[in-house]
Design a protein around this motif. Structure first.
Motif, PDB file in Angstrom:
ATOM      1  N   ILE A 188       4.302   0.721  -0.605  1.00 34.66           N
ATOM      2  CA  ILE A 188       4.004   1.938   0.145  1.00 34.66           C
ATOM      3  C   ILE A 188       3.943   3.142  -0.791  1.00 34.66           C
ATOM      4  O   ILE A 188       3.079   4.017  -0.644  1.00 34.66           O
ATOM      5  CB  ILE A 188       5.050   2.155   1.252  1.00 34.66           C
ATOM      6  CG1 ILE A 188       4.925   1.063   2.327  1.00 34.66           C
ATOM      7  CG2 ILE A 188       4.885   3.533   1.892  1.00 34.66           C
ATOM      8  CD1 ILE A 188       5.983   1.126   3.402  1.00 34.66           C
ATOM      9  N   ALA A 189       4.831   3.183  -1.779  1.00 37.06           N
ATOM     10  CA  ALA A 189       4.832   4.301  -2.730  1.00 37.06           C
ATOM     11  C   ALA A 189       3.521   4.348  -3.512  1.00 37.06           C
ATOM     12  O   ALA A 189       2.953   5.433  -3.740  1.00 37.06           O
ATOM     13  CB  ALA A 189       6.019   4.190  -3.675  1.00 37.06           C
ATOM     14  N   ARG A 190       3.003   3.181  -3.929  1.00 42.07           N
ATOM     15  CA  ARG A 190       1.728   3.147  -4.647  1.00 42.07           C
ATOM     16  C   ARG A 190       0.590   3.594  -3.741  1.00 42.07           C
ATOM     17  O   ARG A 190      -0.298   4.350  -4.153  1.00 42.07           O
ATOM     18  CB  ARG A 190       1.443   1.745  -5.183  1.00 42.07           C
ATOM     19  CG  ARG A 190       2.293   1.344  -6.362  1.00 42.07           C
ATOM     20  CD  ARG A 190       1.686   0.187  -7.130  1.00 42.07           C
ATOM     21  NE  ARG A 190       1.491  -0.999  -6.306  1.00 42.07           N
ATOM     22  CZ  ARG A 190       2.422  -1.933  -6.116  1.00 42.07           C
ATOM     23  NH1 ARG A 190       3.611  -1.799  -6.677  1.00 42.07           N
ATOM     24  NH2 ARG A 190       2.164  -2.991  -5.371  1.00 42.07           N
ATOM     25  N   ARG A 191       0.614   3.113  -2.503  1.00 43.01           N
ATOM     26  CA  ARG A 191      -0.413   3.525  -1.552  1.00 43.01           C
ATOM     27  C   ARG A 191      -0.380   5.034  -1.345  1.00 43.01           C
ATOM     28  O   ARG A 191      -1.422   5.715  -1.377  1.00 43.01           O
ATOM     29  CB  ARG A 191      -0.199   2.780  -0.230  1.00 43.01           C
ATOM     30  CG  ARG A 191      -1.342   2.820   0.794  1.00 43.01           C
ATOM     31  CD  ARG A 191      -1.484   4.125   1.554  1.00 43.01           C
ATOM     32  NE  ARG A 191      -0.279   4.620   2.170  1.00 43.01           N
ATOM     33  CZ  ARG A 191       0.048   4.456   3.450  1.00 43.01           C
ATOM     34  NH1 ARG A 191      -0.751   3.795   4.231  1.00 43.01           N
ATOM     35  NH2 ARG A 191       1.163   4.982   3.934  1.00 43.01           N
ATOM     36  N   ASN A 192       0.806   5.585  -1.143  1.00 41.37           N
ATOM     37  CA  ASN A 192       0.937   7.018  -0.904  1.00 41.37           C
ATOM     38  C   ASN A 192       0.479   7.838  -2.108  1.00 41.37           C
ATOM     39  O   ASN A 192      -0.126   8.901  -1.957  1.00 41.37           O
ATOM     40  CB  ASN A 192       2.376   7.361  -0.550  1.00 41.37           C
ATOM     41  CG  ASN A 192       2.768   6.873   0.835  1.00 41.37           C
ATOM     42  OD1 ASN A 192       1.926   6.384   1.596  1.00 41.37           O
ATOM     43  ND2 ASN A 192       4.038   6.979   1.172  1.00 41.37           N
ATOM     44  N   SER A 196      -3.325  -1.722  -0.844  1.00 38.86           N
ATOM     45  CA  SER A 196      -2.972  -2.309   0.451  1.00 38.86           C
ATOM     46  C   SER A 196      -1.618  -1.813   0.939  1.00 38.86           C
ATOM     47  O   SER A 196      -0.715  -1.531   0.137  1.00 38.86           O
ATOM     48  CB  SER A 196      -2.951  -3.830   0.355  1.00 38.86           C
ATOM     49  OG  SER A 196      -4.235  -4.323   0.049  1.00 38.86           O
ATOM     50  N   PHE A 197      -1.507  -1.736   2.269  1.00 38.91           N
ATOM     51  CA  PHE A 197      -0.263  -1.293   2.897  1.00 38.91           C
ATOM     52  C   PHE A 197       0.547  -2.512   3.332  1.00 38.91           C
ATOM     53  O   PHE A 197       0.062  -3.360   4.083  1.00 38.91           O
ATOM     54  CB  PHE A 197      -0.578  -0.427   4.122  1.00 38.91           C
ATOM     55  CG  PHE A 197       0.643   0.038   4.872  1.00 38.91           C
ATOM     56  CD1 PHE A 197       1.254   1.226   4.529  1.00 38.91           C
ATOM     57  CD2 PHE A 197       1.184  -0.716   5.903  1.00 38.91           C
ATOM     58  CE1 PHE A 197       2.378   1.675   5.213  1.00 38.91           C
ATOM     59  CE2 PHE A 197       2.297  -0.289   6.585  1.00 38.91           C
ATOM     60  CZ  PHE A 197       2.904   0.909   6.239  1.00 38.91           C
ATOM     61  N   ARG A 198       1.761  -2.603   2.834  1.00 39.26           N
ATOM     62  CA  ARG A 198       2.722  -3.608   3.303  1.00 39.26           C
ATOM     63  C   ARG A 198       4.070  -2.919   3.418  1.00 39.26           C
ATOM     64  O   ARG A 198       4.369  -1.976   2.660  1.00 39.26           O
ATOM     65  CB  ARG A 198       2.837  -4.779   2.312  1.00 39.26           C
ATOM     66  CG  ARG A 198       1.583  -5.594   2.190  1.00 39.26           C
ATOM     67  CD  ARG A 198       1.857  -6.929   1.491  1.00 39.26           C
ATOM     68  NE  ARG A 198       2.431  -6.765   0.168  1.00 39.26           N
ATOM     69  CZ  ARG A 198       1.721  -6.574  -0.940  1.00 39.26           C
ATOM     70  NH1 ARG A 198       0.395  -6.524  -0.876  1.00 39.26           N
ATOM     71  NH2 ARG A 198       2.309  -6.438  -2.105  1.00 39.26           N
ATOM     72  N   PRO A 199       4.910  -3.351   4.364  1.00 39.31           N
ATOM     73  CA  PRO A 199       6.203  -2.679   4.571  1.00 39.31           C
ATOM     74  C   PRO A 199       7.201  -2.983   3.464  1.00 39.31           C
ATOM     75  O   PRO A 199       8.284  -3.491   3.690  1.00 39.31           O
ATOM     76  CB  PRO A 199       6.657  -3.221   5.932  1.00 39.31           C
ATOM     77  CG  PRO A 199       5.996  -4.547   6.046  1.00 39.31           C
ATOM     78  CD  PRO A 199       4.670  -4.406   5.360  1.00 39.31           C
ATOM     79  N   GLU A 200       6.810  -2.690   2.228  1.00 38.73           N
ATOM     80  CA  GLU A 200       7.682  -2.802   1.066  1.00 38.73           C
ATOM     81  C   GLU A 200       7.696  -1.441   0.369  1.00 38.73           C
ATOM     82  O   GLU A 200       6.629  -0.885   0.099  1.00 38.73           O
ATOM     83  CB  GLU A 200       7.178  -3.872   0.101  1.00 38.73           C
ATOM     84  CG  GLU A 200       7.063  -5.259   0.702  1.00 38.73           C
ATOM     85  CD  GLU A 200       6.410  -6.247  -0.247  1.00 38.73           C
ATOM     86  OE1 GLU A 200       6.372  -5.955  -1.469  1.00 38.73           O
ATOM     87  OE2 GLU A 200       5.922  -7.289   0.220  1.00 38.73           O
ATOM     88  N   PRO A 201       8.854  -0.884   0.079  1.00 43.79           N
ATOM     89  CA  PRO A 201       8.909   0.481  -0.465  1.00 43.79           C
ATOM     90  C   PRO A 201       8.031   0.708  -1.694  1.00 43.79           C
ATOM     91  O   PRO A 201       7.347   1.734  -1.784  1.00 43.79           O
ATOM     92  CB  PRO A 201      10.393   0.661  -0.791  1.00 43.79           C
ATOM     93  CG  PRO A 201      11.103  -0.232   0.178  1.00 43.79           C
ATOM     94  CD  PRO A 201      10.202  -1.433   0.339  1.00 43.79           C
TER      95      PRO A 201
END
Length: 318
Positions: free
Chosen positions: A210-214, A202-207
């Protein structure tokens, strides 16, 4: 003060917004900030009417010029999707995907709606496990509605379940580096199809999130790029907006059906009032002949439907 000097801050905001729309990919991705800006990009166009109101209130030509700059940048980026003619042509394969939501209170209604789409391949994210067995198999009530029309089901449910009209070789395997994923090769009358069913972090505005998503998006892109198959389908909840730079490596090897054969922005989340397209069908080796987002039937995402045609010179084998 002249009309050109009044409203300077509003004009500056308009120029900045237009530059972000046009050049968002150049923004450094510090702690995921670039991904956040990318994902919000379609809504930057709302700055234009606000700047028009500011221009009228201030009687400022400068603010009006800022509104015009935003309008031109937004139209260049998203206008083609709004003006695209619907694709037409015979379809050979219909792919449908929906994140049905673990907490969906209307799951039977959602299952019935998905069954009635005429899908040949159905990819379902966040489908509950069997509540009795708790062994990674799908909710039996959901399966009872889908199994009669799509007889070939992937045997487990690691956060993404798959039904198919056509059989597949062997046992589906996870995509390396993508936790909620399965890959299998389907045997269709027109040839083999390499199918990737995925539900990215999931995408959430937490670094850190976001790094895991990317990282998962990069792993999926590597797997698809290395796939030697002539026909590839990637379907699922990528938790990545169509404007997000994280989608670019994947989009370099497979093409969005929505971008080729859909009209409008085809937003899927949240279901009640979609703001972003998180759900995708991307392909290689097909002609895209249709794409649309389906009405809400329960859950927090809308379903997407993609119609595909095989490229062939001879009729399918019996």
């Amino acid at each position: 003060m002249s009309p050109w000097t009044r409203g300077g801050p509003a004009a500056g905001a308009g120029v900045l917004m237009s530059l972000l729309i046009a050049g968002h990919g150049l923004l450094p991705n510090w702690r995921g900030l670039g991904n956040v800006v990318d994902s919000a990009l379609p809504w930057f166009g709302l700055a234009a009417p606000l700047l028009v109101l500011a221009a009228l209130a201030r009687r400022s030509w400068a603010a009006l010029a800022g509104a015009l700059a935003v309008t031109v940048a937004w139209a260049a980026a998203f206008g083609p999707a709004l003006l695209r003619d619907p694709a037409a042509g015979p379809r050979d394969l219909r792919v449908v995907h929906q994140n049905v939501d673990y907490f969906n209170p209307a799951l039977p209604r959602t299952a019935a709606a998905l069954r009635d789409t005429g899908a040949d391949v159905l990819v379902v994210a966040e489908l509950r496990d069997d509540p009795v067995l708790r062994d990674g198999t799908v909710d039996p009530g959901f399966a009872r509605l889908i199994d009669p029309v799509l007889p070939h089901r992937f045997p487990d449910n690691p956060g993404v379940a798959v039904w198919s009209r056509y059989p597949f070789y062997g046992r589906p395997q996870p995509v390396p580096g993508v936790v909620r994923s399965r890959h299998a090769v389907l045997r269709t009358p027109w040839g083999d199809v390499s199918l990737y069913a995925v539900h990215i972090t999931s995408f959430r505005p937490e670094p850190s999130v976001i790094a895991r998503r990317n990282a998962e998006m990069a792993a999926l892109a590597r797997a698809v790029a290395a796939d030697p198959g002539p026909r590839v389908i990637v379907a699922g909840d990528l938790n990545t907006a169509s404007t997000d730079r994280a989608l670019s490596p994947l989009a370099a090897t497979v093409t969005s059906v929505a971008e080729k054969a859909g009209t409008g922005l085809q937003l899927t989340w949240p279901a009640a009032l979609p703001l972003v397209r998180l759900d995708h069908v991307l392909t290689r080796g097909f002609t895209a002949v249709g794409s649309r987002v389906l009405p809400p039937t329960g859950g927090d995402h809308r379903a997407i439907l993609a119609d595909l045609s095989f490229t062939r010179s001879a009729p399918p084998s019996p």
